[in-house]
Motif scaffolding. Structure first.
Motif, PDB file in Angstrom:
ATOM      1  N   VAL A   1       9.544 -44.508 -26.701  1.00 48.75           N
ATOM      2  CA  VAL A   1       8.847 -44.317 -25.209  1.00 48.75           C
ATOM      3  C   VAL A   1       9.333 -43.245 -24.294  1.00 48.75           C
ATOM      4  O   VAL A   1      10.487 -43.831 -23.615  1.00 48.75           O
ATOM      5  CB  VAL A   1       8.668 -45.594 -24.730  1.00 48.75           C
ATOM      6  CG1 VAL A   1       7.918 -45.562 -23.318  1.00 48.75           C
ATOM      7  CG2 VAL A   1       8.150 -46.731 -25.652  1.00 48.75           C
ATOM      8  N   PHE A   2       9.122 -42.058 -24.410  1.00 46.12           N
ATOM      9  CA  PHE A   2       9.316 -41.011 -23.558  1.00 46.12           C
ATOM     10  C   PHE A   2       8.452 -40.533 -22.596  1.00 46.12           C
ATOM     11  O   PHE A   2       7.469 -40.435 -22.638  1.00 46.12           O
ATOM     12  CB  PHE A   2       9.819 -39.785 -24.384  1.00 46.12           C
ATOM     13  CG  PHE A   2      11.257 -39.708 -24.988  1.00 46.12           C
ATOM     14  CD1 PHE A   2      12.415 -38.927 -24.643  1.00 46.12           C
ATOM     15  CD2 PHE A   2      11.044 -40.415 -26.112  1.00 46.12           C
ATOM     16  CE1 PHE A   2      13.462 -38.867 -25.191  1.00 46.12           C
ATOM     17  CE2 PHE A   2      12.225 -40.059 -27.233  1.00 46.12           C
ATOM     18  CZ  PHE A   2      13.464 -39.598 -26.631  1.00 46.12           C
ATOM     19  N   ARG A   3       9.098 -40.635 -21.226  1.00 46.72           N
ATOM     20  CA  ARG A   3       8.385 -40.328 -20.140  1.00 46.72           C
ATOM     21  C   ARG A   3       8.973 -39.358 -19.219  1.00 46.72           C
ATOM     22  O   ARG A   3      10.372 -39.286 -19.141  1.00 46.72           O
ATOM     23  CB  ARG A   3       7.665 -41.498 -19.268  1.00 46.72           C
ATOM     24  CG  ARG A   3       6.892 -42.504 -19.982  1.00 46.72           C
ATOM     25  CD  ARG A   3       5.610 -41.835 -20.275  1.00 46.72           C
ATOM     26  NE  ARG A   3       4.555 -42.773 -20.894  1.00 46.72           N
ATOM     27  CZ  ARG A   3       4.520 -42.824 -22.398  1.00 46.72           C
ATOM     28  NH1 ARG A   3       5.212 -42.285 -23.091  1.00 46.72           N
ATOM     29  NH2 ARG A   3       3.500 -43.851 -22.600  1.00 46.72           N
ATOM     30  N   ASP A   4       8.101 -38.781 -18.257  1.00 44.26           N
ATOM     31  CA  ASP A   4       8.757 -37.904 -17.107  1.00 44.26           C
ATOM     32  C   ASP A   4       9.343 -38.808 -16.231  1.00 44.26           C
ATOM     33  O   ASP A   4       8.665 -39.975 -15.812  1.00 44.26           O
ATOM     34  CB  ASP A   4       7.870 -36.877 -16.604  1.00 44.26           C
ATOM     35  CG  ASP A   4       7.411 -35.759 -17.596  1.00 44.26           C
ATOM     36  OD1 ASP A   4       8.069 -35.348 -18.450  1.00 44.26           O
ATOM     37  OD2 ASP A   4       6.267 -35.453 -17.449  1.00 44.26           O
ATOM     38  N   GLY A   5      10.209 -38.372 -15.347  1.00 47.90           N
ATOM     39  CA  GLY A   5      10.815 -39.030 -14.111  1.00 47.90           C
ATOM     40  C   GLY A   5      10.092 -39.057 -12.954  1.00 47.90           C
ATOM     41  O   GLY A   5       9.227 -38.203 -12.810  1.00 47.90           O
TER      42      GLY A   5
ATOM     43  N   ALA B   1      16.038 -33.897 -30.556  1.00 40.04           N
ATOM     44  CA  ALA B   1      16.461 -32.311 -30.859  1.00 40.04           C
ATOM     45  C   ALA B   1      15.413 -31.458 -30.234  1.00 40.04           C
ATOM     46  O   ALA B   1      15.668 -30.302 -29.749  1.00 40.04           O
ATOM     47  CB  ALA B   1      16.327 -32.166 -32.354  1.00 40.04           C
ATOM     48  N   SER B   2      14.000 -32.168 -29.794  1.00 42.31           N
ATOM     49  CA  SER B   2      13.266 -31.099 -29.134  1.00 42.31           C
ATOM     50  C   SER B   2      12.088 -32.136 -28.473  1.00 42.31           C
ATOM     51  O   SER B   2      11.704 -32.973 -29.256  1.00 42.31           O
ATOM     52  CB  SER B   2      12.527 -30.338 -30.356  1.00 42.31           C
ATOM     53  OG  SER B   2      11.331 -29.690 -29.533  1.00 42.31           O
TER      54      SER B   2
ATOM     55  N   ASP C   1      11.701 -33.674  -8.580  1.00 37.94           N
ATOM     56  CA  ASP C   1      12.708 -33.091  -9.825  1.00 37.94           C
ATOM     57  C   ASP C   1      12.665 -34.035 -10.668  1.00 37.94           C
ATOM     58  O   ASP C   1      13.520 -33.798 -11.875  1.00 37.94           O
ATOM     59  CB  ASP C   1      14.125 -32.592  -9.376  1.00 37.94           C
ATOM     60  CG  ASP C   1      14.934 -33.795  -8.627  1.00 37.94           C
ATOM     61  OD1 ASP C   1      14.200 -35.117  -8.653  1.00 37.94           O
ATOM     62  OD2 ASP C   1      16.212 -33.765  -8.240  1.00 37.94           O
ATOM     63  N   GLY C   2      12.119 -35.081 -10.834  1.00 34.44           N
ATOM     64  CA  GLY C   2      11.838 -35.880 -12.135  1.00 34.44           C
ATOM     65  C   GLY C   2      13.371 -36.895 -12.288  1.00 34.44           C
ATOM     66  O   GLY C   2      13.588 -37.274 -13.196  1.00 34.44           O
ATOM     67  N   SER C   3      14.146 -36.944 -11.263  1.00 31.05           N
ATOM     68  CA  SER C   3      15.422 -37.576 -11.267  1.00 31.05           C
ATOM     69  C   SER C   3      15.605 -38.879 -11.045  1.00 31.05           C
ATOM     70  O   SER C   3      16.735 -39.456 -11.279  1.00 31.05           O
ATOM     71  CB  SER C   3      16.348 -36.721 -10.290  1.00 31.05           C
ATOM     72  OG  SER C   3      15.947 -37.003  -8.693  1.00 31.05           O
ATOM     73  N   GLU C   4      14.218 -39.574 -10.944  1.00 25.06           N
ATOM     74  CA  GLU C   4      14.284 -40.979 -10.703  1.00 25.06           C
ATOM     75  C   GLU C   4      13.731 -41.593 -12.083  1.00 25.06           C
ATOM     76  O   GLU C   4      12.643 -40.800 -12.387  1.00 25.06           O
ATOM     77  CB  GLU C   4      13.575 -41.303  -9.371  1.00 25.06           C
ATOM     78  CG  GLU C   4      14.164 -40.828  -8.129  1.00 25.06           C
ATOM     79  CD  GLU C   4      13.284 -41.219  -6.981  1.00 25.06           C
ATOM     80  OE1 GLU C   4      12.490 -42.070  -7.109  1.00 25.06           O
ATOM     81  OE2 GLU C   4      13.534 -40.649  -5.929  1.00 25.06           O
TER      82      GLU C   4
ATOM     83  N   PRO D   1      19.107 -34.434 -22.001  1.00 32.10           N
ATOM     84  CA  PRO D   1      19.137 -33.211 -21.452  1.00 32.10           C
ATOM     85  C   PRO D   1      17.997 -32.281 -21.007  1.00 32.10           C
ATOM     86  O   PRO D   1      17.923 -31.511 -20.010  1.00 32.10           O
ATOM     87  CB  PRO D   1      20.095 -32.663 -22.471  1.00 32.10           C
ATOM     88  CG  PRO D   1      20.891 -33.841 -23.178  1.00 32.10           C
ATOM     89  CD  PRO D   1      19.772 -34.801 -23.260  1.00 32.10           C
ATOM     90  N   ASP D   2      16.703 -32.818 -21.569  1.00 30.72           N
ATOM     91  CA  ASP D   2      15.773 -31.829 -21.186  1.00 30.72           C
ATOM     92  C   ASP D   2      14.878 -32.492 -20.098  1.00 30.72           C
ATOM     93  O   ASP D   2      13.827 -32.027 -19.752  1.00 30.72           O
ATOM     94  CB  ASP D   2      14.607 -31.636 -22.330  1.00 30.72           C
ATOM     95  CG  ASP D   2      14.175 -32.938 -23.201  1.00 30.72           C
ATOM     96  OD1 ASP D   2      13.786 -33.962 -22.349  1.00 30.72           O
ATOM     97  OD2 ASP D   2      14.334 -33.162 -24.401  1.00 30.72           O
ATOM     98  N   GLY D   3      15.530 -33.388 -19.715  1.00 31.93           N
ATOM     99  CA  GLY D   3      14.834 -33.931 -18.359  1.00 31.93           C
ATOM    100  C   GLY D   3      13.878 -35.155 -18.708  1.00 31.93           C
ATOM    101  O   GLY D   3      13.757 -36.022 -17.486  1.00 31.93           O
ATOM    102  N   GLN D   4      13.443 -35.504 -19.783  1.00 33.95           N
ATOM    103  CA  GLN D   4      12.542 -36.927 -19.788  1.00 33.95           C
ATOM    104  C   GLN D   4      13.455 -37.950 -19.933  1.00 33.95           C
ATOM    105  O   GLN D   4      14.812 -38.004 -19.897  1.00 33.95           O
ATOM    106  CB  GLN D   4      11.923 -36.642 -21.026  1.00 33.95           C
ATOM    107  CG  GLN D   4      10.583 -35.722 -20.770  1.00 33.95           C
ATOM    108  CD  GLN D   4       9.522 -36.222 -21.911  1.00 33.95           C
ATOM    109  OE1 GLN D   4       9.596 -36.220 -23.159  1.00 33.95           O
ATOM    110  NE2 GLN D   4       8.169 -36.430 -21.357  1.00 33.95           N
ATOM    111  N   TRP D   5      13.037 -39.035 -19.824  1.00 27.70           N
ATOM    112  CA  TRP D   5      13.829 -40.348 -19.804  1.00 27.70           C
ATOM    113  C   TRP D   5      13.064 -41.188 -21.100  1.00 27.70           C
ATOM    114  O   TRP D   5      12.106 -41.010 -21.319  1.00 27.70           O
ATOM    115  CB  TRP D   5      13.392 -41.232 -18.542  1.00 27.70           C
ATOM    116  CG  TRP D   5      13.971 -40.481 -17.292  1.00 27.70           C
ATOM    117  CD1 TRP D   5      13.345 -39.511 -16.647  1.00 27.70           C
ATOM    118  CD2 TRP D   5      14.906 -41.015 -16.502  1.00 27.70           C
ATOM    119  NE1 TRP D   5      14.008 -39.143 -15.511  1.00 27.70           N
ATOM    120  CE2 TRP D   5      14.890 -40.013 -15.328  1.00 27.70           C
ATOM    121  CE3 TRP D   5      15.924 -41.991 -16.531  1.00 27.70           C
ATOM    122  CZ2 TRP D   5      15.973 -40.257 -14.412  1.00 27.70           C
ATOM    123  CZ3 TRP D   5      16.875 -42.218 -15.767  1.00 27.70           C
ATOM    124  CH2 TRP D   5      16.946 -41.206 -14.635  1.00 27.70           C
TER     125      TRP D   5
END
Length: 371
Positions: A126-130, A115-116, A134-137, A155-159
């Motif tokens: 375990v959420f991380r930036d890509g 949600a946020s 552009d963090g797409s990998e 959707p907010d860009g994290q993985w």
């Protein structure tokens, strides 16, 4: 006092398929209760129930959305209590699956995490930036056990990390809230009278996330990968043993102590470390399950299993079947020289087994196992 599990025979029950009590086409807890006399007559000492929790069933119930409930298609908590009471009347023990590595994507924690990006529940997974500009990998090259990347982008860009299906996000066992939640889950079911727990993916809970690092991928499967890398970032981490020392303290407070058996796909000398006196009681011996039909091969794996167990003061837990592998008559009906691990992973399972030969060998394996 001798622990009951040291010489017990457990009969695994997949709740959705054993017996349908209400005619809706799905097995259920009442159906299991109605068949307990049959299981007792076979000579079993107890049953191991595969997951019966609320679940969207993306992975046979191993994607749990509520660890303290019963899926409505299978019954109610009252039905579960009646099953335990009926089993105990027949001197049958009841062990249940617990799935601590991940939850369902429909679990309340994960819904809140999605949600946020600022939700505190995001730290429970375990959420991380890509990678990439552009963090797409994906954050690492880690692969899911089910194939494909072990990361899915939100959707907010994290993985987020999932060592199995994308519908099964991995929990962050470095967070105290996760650890306390599972202490409470163990107590919840122990208070309802269960005799023990089978621990799913017991060797993979703790991940080394700081820093994240790529794996040198080894062709051929998990055994080779683990053996080649004793400092694996997410399998058989040394920190996972503290989790089970903690669980041991929780479950030893009951009289009798609740039993534990771990799913640990590791070579024997590392598997038995999970069964040290202050950790878990048992660990499934999958080397025995995967042994080809050859007397010298069985002799070797039995001797090594006994020696490994003796080092930590326990006994081997012999496994012939479970929900992850093809049944014994099919496995043992394969032509000599078939690579069983590769065959199990193949599409279509070629070559075809000789079922008559497999059934004869299955009877012999049952005798060997029980002896």
């Amino acid at each position: 006092m001798r622990q009951w599990w040291r010489d017990a025979v457990l009969y695994q029950v997949y709740p959705r398929s054993l017996a349908d009590s209400d005619g809706d086409g799905v097995g259920d807890l009442r159906g299991i209760t109605e068949r307990l006399d049959h299981i007792a007559a076979l000579g079993a000492d107890g049953i191991w129930l595969s997951p019966f929790y609320p679940s969207p069933w993306a992975d046979g119930g191993y994607d749990v959305s509520d660890f303290r409930g019963v899926d409505p298609s299978l019954g109610t908590l009252a039905d579960f209590d009646a099953l335990v009471a009926s089993a105990h009347m027949r001197d049958l023990r009841v062990m249940i699956d617990i799935v601590p590595n991940h939850t369902s994507e429909e679990h309340a924690w994960f819904r809140a995490a999605l949600a946020s990006p600022d939700a505190p529940e995001r730290d429970l997974y375990v959420f991380r930036d890509g990678r990439g500009p552009d963090g797409s990998e994906p954050p690492t090259n880690w692969r899911s056990t089910f194939g494909g990347p072990a990361w899915t982008r939100v959707p907010d860009g994290q993985w987020y990390l999932h060592m199995f299906a994308p519908e099964q996000p991995d929990l962050n066992w470095g967070h105290e809230r996760v650890r306390e939640e599972f202490r409470d889950i163990l107590r919840f079911w122990s208070d309802r009278g269960v005799d023990g727990f089978r621990i799913d993916v017991a060797y993979a809970l703790v991940k080394d996330l700081d820093p994240l690092r790529d794996l040198v991928l080894v062709e051929g499967g998990r055994f080779e990968d683990i053996a080649a890398n004793p400092d694996h970032p997410f399998l058989d981490r040394p920190e996972v043993h503290e989790v089970y020392r903690d669980w041991n303290r929780v479950l030893s407070a009951y009289d009798p102590p609740r039993a534990t058996v771990a799913e640990v796909w590791l070579p024997g000398e590392r598997r038995v470390l999970y069964t040290r006196p202050d950790e878990l009681d048992q660990a499934f011996n999958f080397e025995f399950l995967l042994t080809p039909w050859d007397a010298s091969a069985y002799r070797e794996v039995i001797a090594s299993s006994l020696a490994d167990a003796e080092r930590v003061g326990t006994v081997p837990t012999w496994v012939t079947e479970n929900h992850d592998v093809v049944r014994v008559p099919s496995r043992l009906g394969l032509p000599s020289g078939t690579d069983l691990r590769r065959w199990l992973l193949s599409d279509g399972h070629d070559p075809e087994p000789d079922q008559d030969l497999g059934r004869a060998r299955a009877r012999a394996l049952a005798l060997l196992t029980l002896a």
